[in-house]
Each structure stands twice: as C-alpha cells, then as structure tokens.
Design a protein around this motif. Sequence first.
Motif, PDB file in Angstrom:
ATOM      1  N   LYS A 107       0.844  -1.198   0.000  1.00  0.00           N
ATOM      2  CA  LYS A 107       0.000   0.000   0.000  1.00  0.00           C
ATOM      3  C   LYS A 107       0.879   1.247   0.000  1.00  0.00           C
ATOM      4  CE  LYS A 107      -3.210  -2.610   2.904  1.00  0.00           C
ATOM      5  NZ  LYS A 107      -3.856  -2.675   4.243  1.00  0.00           N
ATOM      6  N   ARG A 108       0.516   2.196  -0.854  1.00  0.00           N
ATOM      7  CA  ARG A 108       1.338   3.397  -0.982  1.00  0.00           C
ATOM      8  C   ARG A 108       1.477   4.115   0.348  1.00  0.00           C
ATOM      9  NH1 ARG A 108      -0.269   7.731  -5.488  1.00  0.00           N
ATOM     10  NH2 ARG A 108       0.273   5.918  -6.763  1.00  0.00           N
ATOM     11  N   GLN A 109       0.389   4.209   1.117  1.00  0.00           N
ATOM     12  CA  GLN A 109       0.418   4.996   2.344  1.00  0.00           C
ATOM     13  C   GLN A 109       1.189   4.321   3.474  1.00  0.00           C
ATOM     14  OE1 GLN A 109      -2.196   3.613   0.932  1.00  0.00           O
ATOM     15  NE2 GLN A 109      -3.725   2.866   2.403  1.00  0.00           N
ATOM     16  N   SER A 110       1.488   3.017   3.343  1.00  0.00           N
ATOM     17  CA  SER A 110       2.218   2.322   4.403  1.00  0.00           C
ATOM     18  C   SER A 110       3.499   1.653   3.920  1.00  0.00           C
ATOM     19  CB  SER A 110       1.318   1.273   5.072  1.00  0.00           C
ATOM     20  OG  SER A 110       0.805   0.356   4.120  1.00  0.00           O
ATOM     21  N   PHE A 111       3.863   1.857   2.653  1.00  0.00           N
ATOM     22  CA  PHE A 111       5.116   1.299   2.149  1.00  0.00           C
ATOM     23  C   PHE A 111       6.284   1.869   2.962  1.00  0.00           C
ATOM     24  CE2 PHE A 111       8.926   1.684  -0.466  1.00  0.00           C
ATOM     25  CZ  PHE A 111       9.115   0.372  -0.866  1.00  0.00           C
ATOM     26  N   GLY A 112       7.161   1.005   3.430  1.00  0.00           N
ATOM     27  CA  GLY A 112       8.309   1.448   4.215  1.00  0.00           C
ATOM     28  C   GLY A 112       8.042   1.552   5.707  1.00  0.00           C
ATOM     29  N   ALA A 113       6.828   1.240   6.145  1.00  0.00           N
ATOM     30  CA  ALA A 113       6.533   1.254   7.577  1.00  0.00           C
ATOM     31  C   ALA A 113       7.537   0.355   8.296  1.00  0.00           C
ATOM     32  CB  ALA A 113       5.109   0.763   7.822  1.00  0.00           C
ATOM     33  N   ALA A 114       8.056   0.819   9.426  1.00  0.00           N
ATOM     34  CA  ALA A 114       9.161   0.106  10.054  1.00  0.00           C
ATOM     35  C   ALA A 114       8.979   0.009  11.560  1.00  0.00           C
ATOM     36  CB  ALA A 114      10.486   0.804   9.739  1.00  0.00           C
ATOM     37  N   THR A 115       9.597  -1.009  12.135  1.00  0.00           N
ATOM     38  CA  THR A 115       9.514  -1.213  13.579  1.00  0.00           C
ATOM     39  C   THR A 115      10.743  -1.950  14.084  1.00  0.00           C
ATOM     40  OG1 THR A 115       8.155  -2.143  15.364  1.00  0.00           O
ATOM     41  CG2 THR A 115       8.275  -3.413  13.338  1.00  0.00           C
ATOM     42  N   THR A 116      11.144  -1.650  15.306  1.00  0.00           N
ATOM     43  CA  THR A 116      12.098  -2.495  16.002  1.00  0.00           C
ATOM     44  C   THR A 116      11.347  -3.714  16.531  1.00  0.00           C
ATOM     45  OG1 THR A 116      11.749  -1.548  18.220  1.00  0.00           O
ATOM     46  CG2 THR A 116      13.302  -0.401  16.771  1.00  0.00           C
ATOM     47  N   ILE A 117      12.090  -4.706  16.980  1.00  0.00           N
ATOM     48  CA  ILE A 117      11.456  -5.875  17.580  1.00  0.00           C
ATOM     49  C   ILE A 117      12.434  -6.527  18.560  1.00  0.00           C
ATOM     50  CG2 ILE A 117      12.176  -7.345  15.656  1.00  0.00           C
ATOM     51  CD1 ILE A 117       8.972  -7.790  17.783  1.00  0.00           C
ATOM     52  N   ALA A 118      11.918  -6.935  19.695  1.00  0.00           N
ATOM     53  CA  ALA A 118      12.692  -7.735  20.642  1.00  0.00           C
ATOM     54  C   ALA A 118      11.818  -8.891  21.083  1.00  0.00           C
ATOM     55  CB  ALA A 118      13.133  -6.898  21.843  1.00  0.00           C
ATOM     56  N   ALA A 119      12.377 -10.098  21.024  1.00  0.00           N
ATOM     57  CA  ALA A 119      11.611 -11.307  21.342  1.00  0.00           C
ATOM     58  C   ALA A 119      12.383 -12.151  22.341  1.00  0.00           C
ATOM     59  CB  ALA A 119      11.350 -12.116  20.068  1.00  0.00           C
ATOM     60  N   LEU A 120      11.675 -12.636  23.344  1.00  0.00           N
ATOM     61  CA  LEU A 120      12.258 -13.523  24.341  1.00  0.00           C
ATOM     62  C   LEU A 120      11.391 -14.770  24.451  1.00  0.00           C
ATOM     63  CD1 LEU A 120      14.270 -14.045  26.779  1.00  0.00           C
ATOM     64  CD2 LEU A 120      12.445 -13.092  28.216  1.00  0.00           C
ATOM     65  N   GLN A 121      12.012 -15.942  24.287  1.00  0.00           N
ATOM     66  CA  GLN A 121      11.282 -17.191  24.428  1.00  0.00           C
ATOM     67  C   GLN A 121      11.943 -18.034  25.509  1.00  0.00           C
ATOM     68  OE1 GLN A 121      12.093 -20.691  22.930  1.00  0.00           O
ATOM     69  NE2 GLN A 121      10.302 -21.340  24.116  1.00  0.00           N
ATOM     70  N   LEU A 122      11.128 -18.513  26.438  1.00  0.00           N
ATOM     71  CA  LEU A 122      11.600 -19.354  27.534  1.00  0.00           C
ATOM     72  C   LEU A 122      10.981 -20.735  27.433  1.00  0.00           C
ATOM     73  CD1 LEU A 122      12.507 -16.603  28.782  1.00  0.00           C
ATOM     74  CD2 LEU A 122      11.724 -17.480  30.981  1.00  0.00           C
ATOM     75  N   SER A 123      11.793 -21.731  27.738  1.00  0.00           N
ATOM     76  CA  SER A 123      11.298 -23.086  27.953  1.00  0.00           C
ATOM     77  C   SER A 123      11.629 -23.451  29.390  1.00  0.00           C
ATOM     78  CB  SER A 123      11.951 -24.056  26.968  1.00  0.00           C
ATOM     79  OG  SER A 123      13.361 -24.071  27.147  1.00  0.00           O
ATOM     80  N   ALA A 124      11.491 -24.703  29.737  1.00  0.00           N
ATOM     81  CA  ALA A 124      11.711 -25.096  31.129  1.00  0.00           C
ATOM     82  C   ALA A 124      13.151 -24.881  31.568  1.00  0.00           C
ATOM     83  CB  ALA A 124      11.334 -26.568  31.306  1.00  0.00           C
ATOM     84  N   GLU A 125      14.104 -24.974  30.619  1.00  0.00           N
ATOM     85  CA  GLU A 125      15.512 -24.925  31.011  1.00  0.00           C
ATOM     86  C   GLU A 125      16.335 -23.876  30.284  1.00  0.00           C
ATOM     87  OE1 GLU A 125      16.952 -28.861  30.398  1.00  0.00           O
ATOM     88  OE2 GLU A 125      15.959 -29.684  32.169  1.00  0.00           O
ATOM     89  N   ARG A 126      15.826 -23.307  29.171  1.00  0.00           N
ATOM     90  CA  ARG A 126      16.653 -22.414  28.360  1.00  0.00           C
ATOM     91  C   ARG A 126      15.867 -21.174  27.932  1.00  0.00           C
ATOM     92  NH1 ARG A 126      21.397 -24.401  27.055  1.00  0.00           N
ATOM     93  NH2 ARG A 126      21.715 -22.846  25.403  1.00  0.00           N
ATOM     94  N   PHE A 127      16.610 -20.183  27.432  1.00  0.00           N
ATOM     95  CA  PHE A 127      16.007 -18.972  26.884  1.00  0.00           C
ATOM     96  C   PHE A 127      16.678 -18.648  25.564  1.00  0.00           C
ATOM     97  CE2 PHE A 127      19.785 -17.232  28.875  1.00  0.00           C
ATOM     98  CZ  PHE A 127      20.189 -16.228  27.991  1.00  0.00           C
ATOM     99  N   VAL A 128      15.972 -17.928  24.706  1.00  0.00           N
ATOM    100  CA  VAL A 128      16.556 -17.342  23.509  1.00  0.00           C
ATOM    101  C   VAL A 128      16.041 -15.917  23.401  1.00  0.00           C
ATOM    102  CG1 VAL A 128      14.741 -18.288  22.011  1.00  0.00           C
ATOM    103  CG2 VAL A 128      16.904 -17.525  21.016  1.00  0.00           C
TER     104      VAL A 128
END
Length: 265
Positions: A107-128
């Motif tokens: 879409k012309r009005q939203s082309f180039g829309a940008a964002t940072t992102i941070a993601a954290l995933q936990l399991s029983a013993e580890r994180f990423v």
Amino acid sequence: MPYQLAILQLSGFNATGTKWSQQDAIGYVANGVSPTLMQQDDVINLLDLQSPDVLLLIADGVSASPAAASASHTVVNYLLQHWSGAGFSSRQLRLAQQYLADTLGRKRQSFGAATTIAALQLSAERFVAINAGDSRIWRLRNGQLQQLSEDHDWQNDSAELKQQTGLAQCYRALTSYLAADSEATDFTLAVTDGALQTGDQFVLTTDGVHDLVTAEELAELFAVADSAAALQQLQKLLLQRGAPDNASLLWLQPVTVGTTAQGNH
C-alpha cells in the motif's frame, strides 16, 4: 515453573503536553494462554503465567516511517499467531518481515513502515533472546541487570563511536529494523541464548524506558518484593522525567507456587 508477568505501557507526551499516539506494541503468549497483543495509551497490569513455555514480544514503530503503529502491531501479531508453542529462532523474525512487506508494503500509504522488535522465548531450562533495532532484552540475575540484546544504531555499530559519550542524536539513528519493503531483507538480528538459572528474571523495554531510566535504577526497582509498587514507581519516574516518548516494559519473574497476580491497576 509459574511466572508473574508485569506490564507497563505509556503513550508519552510531546512538547505541548498532549499525548503521542501509541506506536509501541507488546505481546505475550504461553501454553494454555491465548495470544495477547496490547497497544494502549496507559496500562499497568500483573498476571500469572503457569507454563514454563513463554514468548514475550516488544516492538517500537519507527516514528520517521509511515504507519509506524501499524508496523509494530502487524509484526507482534504475526509472531504471536505463528508461534508453535515451543522453540523460537531468527527465522520467525525474517518471516515476520516478509509478511510486513506483503501486507503494508503493498500500500502506498504504508510502504516502508518500520519497527524495532525484541523477542524472548523461555522453555523449562533455556532462553533465547532475539532483537533488531534498539528495543532491549535484559536479564536480572543475582541482583545484576545485564543487557542480552544489542542496540543497532550508528554509535553502537562503530567500535570508535561506541566508546564516546555526548554524541549528537543523529548517531542514535537505527541501522536495523523490520520494514514493509520487499527489498529490505538485509537487516541485522542479534541472538543470545543460554541456560536458565534459578531466580532468573527478564525485562523487555522500548527506548522510551531505557533512555530515561538507567540500568542501575531498573535493577533497584526490580529488587523489591512488591511488583505492583515497582511498576507504579517506574511509571512515576518516567512521568517525572517528561515521558517524551512511548514507553513499554514487560517484566517476567518466577514466583513460588501459591503466589497470585494482583490484577489490573
């Protein structure tokens, strides 16, 4: 292991004292918990997550781009809806960028829309922990707050500039983010993973928080036993310092069995 998730989100204020539009988006999902995305003006909340398998997301729409709020919302929503319930990798973020380009980028009005992102995933013993941009992921271990993510901006990308202080704001310009552009696929991702230790806590912040509050101040706030009081104190501190930007925070801490969250505030 059950966890308590503390949530803080503020719109922030511009120079005239009126609220900014909320361009941050935050989300969480756990096994047995429906995916939840938030993009609100003002919220403080505590809730319980009973599953050790958790995904937390925090995104900050790049205000210099068009449709910044839509960019952060779209990326967080995509990642929430496509999490399998176990495991997480940089591939999910690259697929989210592709989806962003296929939707807002058409879409012309939203082309180039940008964002940072941070993601954290936990399991029983580890994180990423995975990020692009300057939204941060922290680990609080034995009272020490350590940044697990990397800030992707001109200063931190340069070994020479990284050692300097008092640089002009232009050096804080982002060098990596997710953009609604099919050709913007060369963004950088930082990935950190490891084993969990008993008592580990994790915090995700957008720059509206960590630009105003130091790591030492955050660690001191999170050392208190009363999570609700800590959130209220942080909100007060941000407002005292002008809250010139959207500010979002997710704080995940293990809780003993029988401890319950204190609900909305």
